[in-house]
Motif scaffolding. Structure first.
Motif, PDB file in Angstrom:
ATOM      1  N   HIS A 134       0.837  -1.195   0.000  1.00  0.00           N
ATOM      2  CA  HIS A 134       0.000   0.000   0.000  1.00  0.00           C
ATOM      3  C   HIS A 134       0.874   1.247   0.000  1.00  0.00           C
ATOM      4  O   HIS A 134       2.023   1.231   0.471  1.00  0.00           O
ATOM      5  N   THR A 135       0.313   2.311  -0.531  1.00  0.00           N
ATOM      6  CA  THR A 135       0.981   3.607  -0.548  1.00  0.00           C
ATOM      7  C   THR A 135       0.175   4.591   0.288  1.00  0.00           C
ATOM      8  O   THR A 135      -1.018   4.794   0.049  1.00  0.00           O
ATOM      9  N   VAL A 136       0.821   5.166   1.292  1.00  0.00           N
ATOM     10  CA  VAL A 136       0.215   6.221   2.098  1.00  0.00           C
ATOM     11  C   VAL A 136       1.217   7.355   2.165  1.00  0.00           C
ATOM     12  O   VAL A 136       2.340   7.178   2.638  1.00  0.00           O
ATOM     13  N   ASN A 137       0.841   8.512   1.652  1.00  0.00           N
ATOM     14  CA  ASN A 137       1.754   9.647   1.663  1.00  0.00           C
ATOM     15  C   ASN A 137       0.992  10.941   1.937  1.00  0.00           C
ATOM     16  O   ASN A 137      -0.155  10.910   2.370  1.00  0.00           O
ATOM     17  N   ALA A 138       1.626  12.060   1.648  1.00  0.00           N
ATOM     18  CA  ALA A 138       1.044  13.353   2.002  1.00  0.00           C
ATOM     19  C   ALA A 138      -0.141  13.738   1.131  1.00  0.00           C
ATOM     20  O   ALA A 138      -0.872  14.681   1.461  1.00  0.00           O
ATOM     21  N   THR A 139      -0.345  13.030   0.024  1.00  0.00           N
ATOM     22  CA  THR A 139      -1.426  13.406  -0.891  1.00  0.00           C
ATOM     23  C   THR A 139      -2.457  12.320  -1.124  1.00  0.00           C
ATOM     24  O   THR A 139      -3.544  12.607  -1.629  1.00  0.00           O
ATOM     25  N   SER A 140      -2.152  11.072  -0.787  1.00  0.00           N
ATOM     26  CA  SER A 140      -3.103  10.000  -1.092  1.00  0.00           C
ATOM     27  C   SER A 140      -2.847   8.775  -0.224  1.00  0.00           C
ATOM     28  O   SER A 140      -1.828   8.681   0.460  1.00  0.00           O
ATOM     29  N   SER A 141      -3.802   7.846  -0.285  1.00  0.00           N
ATOM     30  CA  SER A 141      -3.686   6.579   0.436  1.00  0.00           C
ATOM     31  C   SER A 141      -4.418   5.506  -0.352  1.00  0.00           C
ATOM     32  O   SER A 141      -5.518   5.728  -0.861  1.00  0.00           O
ATOM     33  N   SER A 142      -3.797   4.328  -0.454  1.00  0.00           N
ATOM     34  CA  SER A 142      -4.455   3.205  -1.119  1.00  0.00           C
ATOM     35  C   SER A 142      -5.178   2.304  -0.124  1.00  0.00           C
ATOM     36  O   SER A 142      -5.772   1.301  -0.519  1.00  0.00           O
ATOM     37  N   VAL A 143      -5.139   2.641   1.161  1.00  0.00           N
ATOM     38  CA  VAL A 143      -5.850   1.859   2.179  1.00  0.00           C
ATOM     39  C   VAL A 143      -7.338   2.187   2.082  1.00  0.00           C
ATOM     40  O   VAL A 143      -7.713   3.365   2.155  1.00  0.00           O
TER      41      VAL A 143
END
Length: 221
Positions: A134-143
């Motif tokens: 999964h990708t969680v960053n300052a602009t989006s999340s795949s969770v």
């Protein structure tokens, strides 16, 4: 849209103000790594045939841009990809293998998809579905939104376990008074108890049994 800030806010609410210098932001990524062991991200995309059964998994080219060597694996392959109902290759008819990148003189490894029994022509495509991180960053999340609380609870478990360690360390300081020994011991025990409660909440939300998760050391592995 959810971001790292979303999870930091959820975690801050769960652990409260007693932090002993711990930073909630430091526990989001480790919690996502735990979560994706049980709910990995699923990516689907089409691959154009090349007349052979061998395809380099190039992470710079779709649909492989989310592929994570060492973690990702193929879940299913639909070939041909335009049949109704869909036709899927037998899992024994494809494999992913690791090959050394000998062209650069480095130890970098590339993954290759090998179709054992098929050689799609350049006029054909096949659809792959694979798991990845999964990708969680300052602009989006795949969770998925439905699992955000579970991720925050995993983060709370890790945070509170570390808080318990810090309070236990204070107990062993030289010259500390008996009243502080009792106070710090109680805080360490409270943190451990709350960490266990956070873990159980995450387990319940994801339908994970206690046998699947045994503690922070295992989770962080």
């Amino acid at each position: 849209m959810s971001t790292t800030t979303t999870f930091e806010a959820l975690l801050a609410r769960k652990v409260g103000a007693d932090r002993r210098g711990l930073v909630v932001a430091d526990f989001v990524a480790p919690a996502v790594r735990i979560y994706e062991r049980f709910r990995p991200r699923i990516v689907t995309g089409n691959v154009t045939g090349n007349g052979t059964g061998l395809y380099t998994i190039d992470v710079t080219v779709a649909p492989w841009t989310f592929w994570e060597p060492g973690f990702s694996r193929i879940l299913q392959i639909e070939y041909p990809d335009d049949e109704e109902p869909p036709l899927y290759l037998d899992p024994n008819d494809f494999t992913v293998r690791r090959v050394a990148d000998t062209g650069t003189g480095t130890v970098t490894q590339n993954d290759e998809l090998y179709l054992r029994a098929d050689s799609p022509a350049s006029s054909e495509t096949f659809r792959v579905q694979y798991q990845t991180r999964h990708t969680v960053n300052a602009t989006s999340s795949s969770v998925p939104a439905v699992d955000e609380e579970a991720v925050a609870d995993f983060a709370a478990q890790l945070f509170l376990e570390e808080l318990a360690v810090r309070y236990s360390g204070l107990v062993s300081q030289e010259g500390i008074g008996a009243d502080l020994i009792v106070a710090y011991s109680e805080k360490a025990e409270d943190a451990r108890r709350n960490a266990g409660a956070a873990r159980r909440r995450a387990q319940a939300a994801l339908g994970i049994s206690g046998d699947d998760i045994t503690g922070g050391a295992t989770l962080a592995a």
